[in-house]
Design an enzyme around this catalytic site. Structure first.
Site, PDB file in Angstrom:
ATOM      1  CG  ASN A   1      11.749  -2.810  -2.917  1.00 18.18           C
ATOM      2  OD1 ASN A   1      10.919  -3.703  -2.976  1.00 18.18           O
ATOM      3  ND2 ASN A   1      12.140  -2.288  -1.764  1.00 18.18           N
TER       4      ASN A   1
ATOM      5  CG  ASN B   1       9.167   1.947  -0.134  1.00 17.11           C
ATOM      6  OD1 ASN B   1       8.444   1.016  -0.423  1.00 17.11           O
ATOM      7  ND2 ASN B   1       8.897   2.785   0.861  1.00 17.11           N
ATOM      8  CB  THR B   2      15.709   1.244  -2.075  1.00 17.11           C
ATOM      9  OG1 THR B   2      15.883   1.909  -0.826  1.00 17.11           O
ATOM     10  CG2 THR B   2      16.973   1.448  -2.884  1.00 17.11           C
ATOM     11  CB  THR B   3      14.515   2.597  -7.547  1.00 13.98           C
ATOM     12  OG1 THR B   3      13.103   2.375  -7.405  1.00 13.98           O
ATOM     13  CG2 THR B   3      14.933   2.236  -8.965  1.00 13.98           C
TER      14      THR B   3
END
Length: 326
Positions: A204, A247-249
């Site tokens: 994301n 956002n984030t992974t």
């Protein structure tokens, strides 16, 4: 790898949209487009979603527990627990509200152990979240009931991939949000002699997804050109780049290799750093990238050094990123 675009529709962020208390929500299975098989006995994976969101959660359950190292980077980390030993990791949408799903996982594990509360019976759960409100017009989030369902539906040997679980409404490639595409949840499994490595990731990200040939395969899609561009090309042309927030992974790596605490942390950092090859840019000010590196401590292969393990696991991680973008 698919080349068909799937642009994400930006949220209107209208006031008064429904939240959990406004709807008769029922947890639903979240199978995605399929699953990645893996061979790590005792590792269970469950997913659940609220279609009304749509949003979901993913639970990696290790009933015997596993030592864990956490590598959190970027400027917008959303995490609970962060323990150095865990019985489950809960990944979820819903941003800060989605941390409630991890509490539900804890409650379900307490129930499954007949409400035992001796010190050595406590079930440790860490959670991390992505901001997935950007491309949906609801305030529905993964709550405790959804976390409980994901644990109850967990099973060994299969990791659901695609637009499912925590990746149900994940998106990537946001130099400008109008160019973002839906991504999702990916996984890959590698065996190297006795060594086993499972990597799962929810993409994301601000960054676009890049394959091994250097092509952008998901995100930063210019509809007027009918093509995806590398973010660097757009940033070079911008006098002031827009700040796309939220956002984030999220990544979980599970290996069976016995490592010291220091080695486990360093291997996790090495693999997490390697993921910049498949997501560009990565670890930005508006990302909350988090890696949970776990070991079941089952084997100690002769001659295998942490650097070599990290190198092998980094390739598995790239495969997981590409799996999330299919």
């Amino acid at each position: 790898m698919t080349t068909e675009h799937r642009l994400a529709t930006p949220s209107a962020f209208a006031p008064g949209v429904p939240r959990n208390a406004d709807l008769p929500l029922t947890p639903q299975p979240s199978p995605g487009r399929g699953s990645v098989a893996f061979d790590l006995p005792g590792v269970r994976v469950g997913t659940a979603e609220y279609g009304e969101g749509p949003t979901g959660c993913t639970v990696i359950h290790l009933p015997k527990g596993a030592r864990t190292a956490v590598d959190a980077r970027g400027g917008a980390v959303g995490m609970s627990g962060g323990y150095d030993y865990n019985h489950a990791i809960c990944l979820a949408g819903g941003s800060v509200y989605g941390l409630a799903a991890a509490a539900g996982v804890s409650d379900e594990l307490l129930s499954q152990r007949n409400n035992l509360t001796k010190w050595d019976e406590l079930q440790l759960v860490s959670g991390a979240v992505i901001y997935d409100f950007s491309c949906r017009d609801t305030a529905v989030y993964p709550d405790a009931e959804l976390g409980r369902a994901a644990v109850r539906w967990a099973k060994e040997g299969e990791f659901p991939v695609g637009r499912c679980g925590a990746g149900r409404t994940a998106s990537a490639g946001k130099v400008d949000f109008g160019r973002a595409e839906f991504a999702g949840q990916g996984a890959a499994f590698g065996t190297f002699g006795e060594i086993k490595v499972l990597v799962a990731t929810v993409v994301n990200s601000v960054g676009a997804v890049i394959d091994r040939q250097g092509r952008v395969v998901r995100g930063n899609y210019h509809a007027e050109l009918g093509e995806r561009r590398h973010p660097s090309a757009d940033y070079a042309e911008l006098t002031e780049a827009p700040a796309v927030m939220g956002n984030t992974t999220l990544t979980v790596m599970v290996t069976n290799v016995r490592l010291t605490d220091v080695e486990l942390l360093q291997v996790g950092r090495q693999v997490h750093s390697s993921m910049h090859r498949g997501i560009q840019p990565f670890h930005t000010l508006t990302d909350g990238d988090t890696m949970f590196a776990m070991t079941t401590d089952e084997v100690e292969p002769a001659g295998v050094k942490p650097t070599g393990l990290g190198t092998l696991a980094s390739e598995v991680a790239w495969d997981a990123i590409l799996s999330a973008a299919e």
